[in-house]
Design a protein around this motif. Structure first.
Motif, PDB file in Angstrom:
ATOM      1  N   LEU A  28       8.092  11.069  -4.052  1.00  0.00           N
ATOM      2  CA  LEU A  28       7.075  10.154  -3.539  1.00  0.00           C
ATOM      3  C   LEU A  28       6.308   9.499  -4.684  1.00  0.00           C
ATOM      4  CD1 LEU A  28       5.647  12.272  -0.568  1.00  0.00           C
ATOM      5  CD2 LEU A  28       7.071  10.216  -0.411  1.00  0.00           C
ATOM      6  N   HIS A  29       5.960  10.289  -5.676  1.00  0.00           N
ATOM      7  CA  HIS A  29       5.214   9.770  -6.835  1.00  0.00           C
ATOM      8  C   HIS A  29       6.039   8.717  -7.577  1.00  0.00           C
ATOM      9  CE1 HIS A  29       2.556   9.675 -10.284  1.00  0.00           C
ATOM     10  NE2 HIS A  29       3.615   9.888 -11.064  1.00  0.00           N
ATOM     11  N   ASN A  30       7.312   9.017  -7.819  1.00  0.00           N
ATOM     12  CA  ASN A  30       8.174   8.076  -8.532  1.00  0.00           C
ATOM     13  C   ASN A  30       8.390   6.777  -7.767  1.00  0.00           C
ATOM     14  OD1 ASN A  30       8.454   9.739 -10.746  1.00  0.00           O
ATOM     15  ND2 ASN A  30      10.346  10.674 -10.007  1.00  0.00           N
ATOM     16  N   ALA A  31       8.292   6.828  -6.466  1.00  0.00           N
ATOM     17  CA  ALA A  31       8.452   5.638  -5.634  1.00  0.00           C
ATOM     18  C   ALA A  31       7.114   4.950  -5.367  1.00  0.00           C
ATOM     19  CB  ALA A  31       9.132   6.005  -4.319  1.00  0.00           C
ATOM     20  N   ASP A  32       6.049   5.434  -6.009  1.00  0.00           N
ATOM     21  CA  ASP A  32       4.686   4.895  -5.816  1.00  0.00           C
ATOM     22  C   ASP A  32       4.267   4.905  -4.346  1.00  0.00           C
ATOM     23  OD1 ASP A  32       4.061   4.419  -8.510  1.00  0.00           O
ATOM     24  OD2 ASP A  32       5.155   2.510  -8.482  1.00  0.00           O
ATOM     25  N   LEU A  33       4.581   6.000  -3.677  1.00  0.00           N
ATOM     26  CA  LEU A  33       4.193   6.183  -2.286  1.00  0.00           C
ATOM     27  C   LEU A  33       3.074   7.218  -2.219  1.00  0.00           C
ATOM     28  CD1 LEU A  33       7.789   6.328  -0.799  1.00  0.00           C
ATOM     29  CD2 LEU A  33       6.138   4.475  -0.499  1.00  0.00           C
ATOM     30  N   PRO A  34       2.276   7.189  -1.162  1.00  0.00           N
ATOM     31  CA  PRO A  34       1.195   8.178  -1.030  1.00  0.00           C
ATOM     32  C   PRO A  34       1.755   9.596  -0.973  1.00  0.00           C
ATOM     33  CG  PRO A  34       1.264   6.714   0.886  1.00  0.00           C
ATOM     34  CD  PRO A  34       2.335   6.272  -0.044  1.00  0.00           C
ATOM     35  N   LEU A  35       1.114  10.500  -1.696  1.00  0.00           N
ATOM     36  CA  LEU A  35       1.636  11.865  -1.821  1.00  0.00           C
ATOM     37  C   LEU A  35       1.305  12.759  -0.632  1.00  0.00           C
ATOM     38  CD1 LEU A  35       0.932  12.655  -5.582  1.00  0.00           C
ATOM     39  CD2 LEU A  35       3.011  11.748  -4.531  1.00  0.00           C
ATOM     40  N   PHE A  36       0.094  12.714  -0.148  1.00  0.00           N
ATOM     41  CA  PHE A  36      -0.353  13.708   0.822  1.00  0.00           C
ATOM     42  C   PHE A  36      -0.654  13.119   2.192  1.00  0.00           C
ATOM     43  CE2 PHE A  36      -1.398  15.485  -3.373  1.00  0.00           C
ATOM     44  CZ  PHE A  36      -0.606  16.619  -3.306  1.00  0.00           C
ATOM     45  N   GLU A  37       0.092  12.112   2.572  1.00  0.00           N
ATOM     46  CA  GLU A  37      -0.053  11.564   3.918  1.00  0.00           C
ATOM     47  C   GLU A  37       0.999  12.182   4.830  1.00  0.00           C
ATOM     48  OE1 GLU A  37      -0.321   7.350   4.090  1.00  0.00           O
ATOM     49  OE2 GLU A  37      -2.069   7.295   2.789  1.00  0.00           O
ATOM     50  N   ASN A  38       0.960  11.830   6.083  1.00  0.00           N
ATOM     51  CA  ASN A  38       1.938  12.274   7.081  1.00  0.00           C
ATOM     52  C   ASN A  38       1.910  13.785   7.297  1.00  0.00           C
ATOM     53  OD1 ASN A  38       2.881   9.573   7.314  1.00  0.00           O
ATOM     54  ND2 ASN A  38       4.065   9.889   5.448  1.00  0.00           N
ATOM     55  N   LYS A  39       0.768  14.388   7.072  1.00  0.00           N
ATOM     56  CA  LYS A  39       0.588  15.828   7.271  1.00  0.00           C
ATOM     57  C   LYS A  39       1.630  16.646   6.506  1.00  0.00           C
ATOM     58  CE  LYS A  39      -1.794  15.792  11.669  1.00  0.00           C
ATOM     59  NZ  LYS A  39      -1.996  16.552  12.884  1.00  0.00           N
ATOM     60  N   ILE A  40       1.963  16.212   5.317  1.00  0.00           N
ATOM     61  CA  ILE A  40       3.012  16.860   4.550  1.00  0.00           C
ATOM     62  C   ILE A  40       2.641  18.299   4.187  1.00  0.00           C
ATOM     63  CG2 ILE A  40       2.247  15.923   2.320  1.00  0.00           C
ATOM     64  CD1 ILE A  40       5.234  15.679   1.578  1.00  0.00           C
ATOM     65  N   ARG A  41       1.388  18.523   3.785  1.00  0.00           N
ATOM     66  CA  ARG A  41       0.976  19.894   3.448  1.00  0.00           C
ATOM     67  C   ARG A  41       1.053  20.802   4.669  1.00  0.00           C
ATOM     68  NH1 ARG A  41      -4.094  18.046  -0.174  1.00  0.00           N
ATOM     69  NH2 ARG A  41      -4.186  16.621   1.559  1.00  0.00           N
TER      70      ARG A  41
END
Length: 128
Positions: A28-41
């Motif tokens: 996600l970081h390499n694609a410049d996308l938000p890291l902690f959205e979509n309830k990923i944690r």
């Protein structure tokens, strides 16, 4: 030193989930996308806890219900999926569709846990 199978499974699962989470965040970081959205944690955490609970339940009941253990595993997997559906589906469908990032936030931890759960349970049950 001999360790209890549940301790070994839990520690390996947590390590695998942590590595998958770190890799997921790196992508996600390499694609410049938000890291902690979509309830990923929450997705990684809840799935890990449910998997440990299911494996513990099967481990405890494997001798008493040896003939029904496959159905117990399938039923518990269905319950795990239903919990995920209840907790995450409404959030993901709030905008009318489930996009790829939302799907992957659910599917990656679900898959990692399911694969490890299946491997460990098949090894344990084959020893019966």
């Amino acid at each position: 030193m001999l360790k209890h199978p549940m301790v070994l499974f839990s520690s390996r699962l947590i390590l695998a989930v942590f590595l998958a989470f770190a890799f997921h965040l790196a992508l996600l970081h390499n694609a410049d996308l938000p890291l902690f959205e979509n309830k990923i944690r929450a997705s990684y955490f809840i799935n890990t806890l449910l998997t440990i609970g299911i494996v513990f339940l099967v481990f405890v009941l494997k001798e008493k219900y040896a003939n029904q253990i496959g159905f117990l595993f399938l039923g518990s997997s269905l319950i795990k999926f239903l919990i995920f559906f209840i907790v995450f589906h409404g959030y993901y469908k709030a905008d009318g569709n489930i996009d790829t990032l939302e799907f992957l936030a659910f599917f990656i931890p679900y898959s990692v846990c399911l694969v490890l759960e299946t491997i460990y349970l098949s090894k344990w049950l084959n020893k019966m």
